[in-house]
Scaffold this motif. Sequence first.
Motif, short mmCIF file in Angstrom:
data_model
loop_
_atom_site.label_atom_id
_atom_site.label_comp_id
_atom_site.label_asym_id
_atom_site.label_seq_id
_atom_site.Cartn_x
_atom_site.Cartn_y
_atom_site.Cartn_z
N ARG A 252 4.87 59.47 -24.42
CA ARG A 252 5.92 59.39 -23.39
C ARG A 252 5.74 58.20 -22.44
O ARG A 252 6.71 57.69 -21.90
CB ARG A 252 5.91 60.67 -22.53
CG ARG A 252 6.46 61.91 -23.17
CD ARG A 252 7.94 62.16 -22.92
NE ARG A 252 8.51 61.91 -21.62
CZ ARG A 252 8.73 62.82 -20.68
NH1 ARG A 252 8.38 64.07 -20.88
NH2 ARG A 252 9.30 62.50 -19.54
N PHE A 253 4.47 57.79 -22.19
CA PHE A 253 4.22 56.75 -21.18
C PHE A 253 3.33 55.63 -21.76
O PHE A 253 2.38 55.91 -22.47
CB PHE A 253 3.54 57.36 -19.95
CG PHE A 253 4.42 58.38 -19.26
CD1 PHE A 253 5.42 57.98 -18.38
CD2 PHE A 253 4.29 59.73 -19.55
CE1 PHE A 253 6.25 58.91 -17.78
CE2 PHE A 253 5.13 60.67 -18.96
CZ PHE A 253 6.11 60.26 -18.08
N GLU A 254 3.70 54.41 -21.39
CA GLU A 254 2.92 53.26 -21.88
C GLU A 254 1.52 53.25 -21.28
O GLU A 254 0.55 52.90 -21.93
CB GLU A 254 3.62 51.94 -21.50
CG GLU A 254 4.87 51.69 -22.32
CD GLU A 254 5.72 50.57 -21.73
OE1 GLU A 254 5.18 49.71 -21.00
OE2 GLU A 254 6.94 50.58 -21.99
N GLN A 255 1.46 53.57 -19.97
CA GLN A 255 0.17 53.57 -19.30
C GLN A 255 -0.02 54.87 -18.51
O GLN A 255 0.94 55.37 -17.91
CB GLN A 255 0.07 52.39 -18.33
CG GLN A 255 -0.05 51.06 -19.05
CD GLN A 255 0.12 49.93 -18.07
OE1 GLN A 255 1.18 49.77 -17.46
NE2 GLN A 255 -0.92 49.14 -17.90
N VAL A 256 -1.24 55.38 -18.53
CA VAL A 256 -1.56 56.58 -17.76
C VAL A 256 -2.69 56.20 -16.80
O VAL A 256 -3.73 55.68 -17.23
CB VAL A 256 -2.00 57.73 -18.70
CG1 VAL A 256 -2.39 58.96 -17.89
CG2 VAL A 256 -0.90 58.07 -19.70
N ILE A 257 -2.47 56.44 -15.51
CA ILE A 257 -3.46 56.05 -14.51
C ILE A 257 -4.02 57.31 -13.87
O ILE A 257 -3.30 58.04 -13.17
CB ILE A 257 -2.83 55.14 -13.42
CG1 ILE A 257 -2.27 53.87 -14.09
CG2 ILE A 257 -3.86 54.76 -12.36
CD1 ILE A 257 -0.79 53.82 -14.20
N LEU A 258 -5.28 57.60 -14.16
CA LEU A 258 -5.93 58.81 -13.65
C LEU A 258 -6.80 58.43 -12.45
O LEU A 258 -7.75 57.66 -12.58
CB LEU A 258 -6.81 59.42 -14.75
CG LEU A 258 -7.81 60.49 -14.30
CD1 LEU A 258 -7.09 61.75 -13.83
CD2 LEU A 258 -8.76 60.82 -15.44
N VAL A 259 -6.48 58.99 -11.28
CA VAL A 259 -7.29 58.73 -10.09
C VAL A 259 -7.96 60.04 -9.69
O VAL A 259 -7.28 61.06 -9.51
CB VAL A 259 -6.43 58.22 -8.91
CG1 VAL A 259 -7.33 57.74 -7.78
CG2 VAL A 259 -5.50 57.11 -9.36
N HIS A 260 -9.28 60.03 -9.61
CA HIS A 260 -10.02 61.23 -9.22
C HIS A 260 -10.82 60.93 -7.96
O HIS A 260 -11.73 60.10 -7.98
CB HIS A 260 -10.96 61.69 -10.36
CG HIS A 260 -11.60 63.01 -10.10
ND1 HIS A 260 -12.77 63.41 -10.70
CD2 HIS A 260 -11.24 64.04 -9.28
CE1 HIS A 260 -13.09 64.62 -10.27
NE2 HIS A 260 -12.18 65.02 -9.41
N GLY A 261 -10.45 61.60 -6.87
CA GLY A 261 -11.12 61.39 -5.60
C GLY A 261 -12.09 62.51 -5.29
O GLY A 261 -11.74 63.70 -5.43
#
Length: 287
Positions: A162-171
Motif C-alpha cells: 500500500r505504501f512506498e515508504q514506512v517510517i516507524l518512530v519509537h520514542g
Amino acid sequence: MTQLQNPSPLAALDQANKSLASHPKGGISAPDQVTVTAVTHWTDKLFSFQTDRPPGFRFQSGEFAMIGLVDDEGKAVTLAYSIASPHWDDHLEFYSIIVPDGPLTSRLRHVQIGDKIILRPKTTGTLGLARLRDGQRLYLLATGTGFAPFAALIRDPEIYERFEQVILVHGCRTIAELGYSQKIVADSRAHPLIGEMVTRQLHYVPSVTRENFTQTGRITTLLADGKLASSLSLPPLDPAFDRIMICGSIGLNQDIAAQLLEKNFHEGNLSSPGDYVIERAFVGDGI
Ligand code: FAD
Ligand code: A2P
C-alpha cells in the motif's frame, strides 16, 4: 472468524469488554487458554512473551485482544493487549509493561514457558489499513509499549504494497527501552520472506528523551520542528501524501492529533477512510 469493527478505540474496547460478560468468571474455559512458549525480559519494566496460537484464532495485524490470568479467588482478570505478531505467524506474541502493583502485570511478569494464560477469541482495534486512504508514505508513531501493534504491522506485507515508504518512530525514555523494537526491526530485515521489502521500504527512527543517543527528543518535537522528515530527506508532512498511525499515552495521542488537525489531516474510520488513526497504548496517565 470473530472480529469486531468499531469506529473508535473506546467503543472497540467497550465492545471487547462486553463480550467477556458471556464468559464464566471462574477459571479458564478450554478454548480461551493458550500456553506460553517463550519469554524475554528487556528491562525491569518491560518483557515480551510468545504463546501457541489456537487454530481458529484470526485477527488483522495491528489489532488487540483481551488476555489475562486467573486470580487467587479463581476470577479471570483480562485486559486489552495489542498482538505484536503479524496475522500470518503461527504463534502469538505480546509486549508488556510491568506495573509493580498492577492487578494483571504484577502477576503476568512471572509467566514462564509452559504456563497457561487466558486469550479471549475476539480481536478489534483502530490501527487498520482499511481506515486509511491510499498515500505514498505511512508514518507509525509509538511510545513505550505502543510499539506492540506496529511490531505486527511492520511484518505485514500489505503495508509495503500500500505504501512506498514506512517510517516507524519509537520514542522511549532510555536506550534500554528500545531493545524490543530494535530486535524486531533487525529480525524483520533478515527475515527470508519479508526481509527484502522491509530493508527497502522501512525507515526505523528510535528516539530517547532521558539519555544521550543518536536521536533524542519527543516524537511531538521531532514532528513539529520538521527534524524527523528532514533527517530522512523527506518533505514536510502533507495530507496529500502522508498517512499516520499513532499509539501511545493519552497525552502523546492528543498532542500529535492536535498537530495533525492544524495541518488539515483527517481521522479515518471504516466508513470514511482518512489520513490518520489513533489507538491508546493503555488507559490512564502512565507510570
Ligand atoms: P492497570 O491497573 O491496568 O494499570 C495501572 C496504571 O499503569 C494505568 O493507570 C497506567 O497509568 C499505567 N499503565 C498501564 N499500562 C501501561 C503501559 N502499557 N505503559 C505505560 N503505563 C501503563 N499494555 C501493554 O503492556 N502492552 C500492550 O500491548 C497493551 N495494549 C493495550 C491496548 C489497548 C487498546 C489498551 C486500552 C491497553 C493496552 N495495554 C497494553 C494496557 C493493558 O491493558 C494494561 O493496562 C497493562 O497490562 C497494565 O495492567 P495492570 O492490571 O497491571 O495495571
Ligand atoms: P519524556 O521522557 O520527555 O516524558 P512513558 O514511559 O512516560 O510512557 O514515556 C515514553 C516516551 O514518551 C518518553 O520518551 C516520553 O518523553 C514520551 N512522552 C510522554 N508524553 C508525551 C507527550 N505528550 N508527547 C510526546 N512524547 C511524550
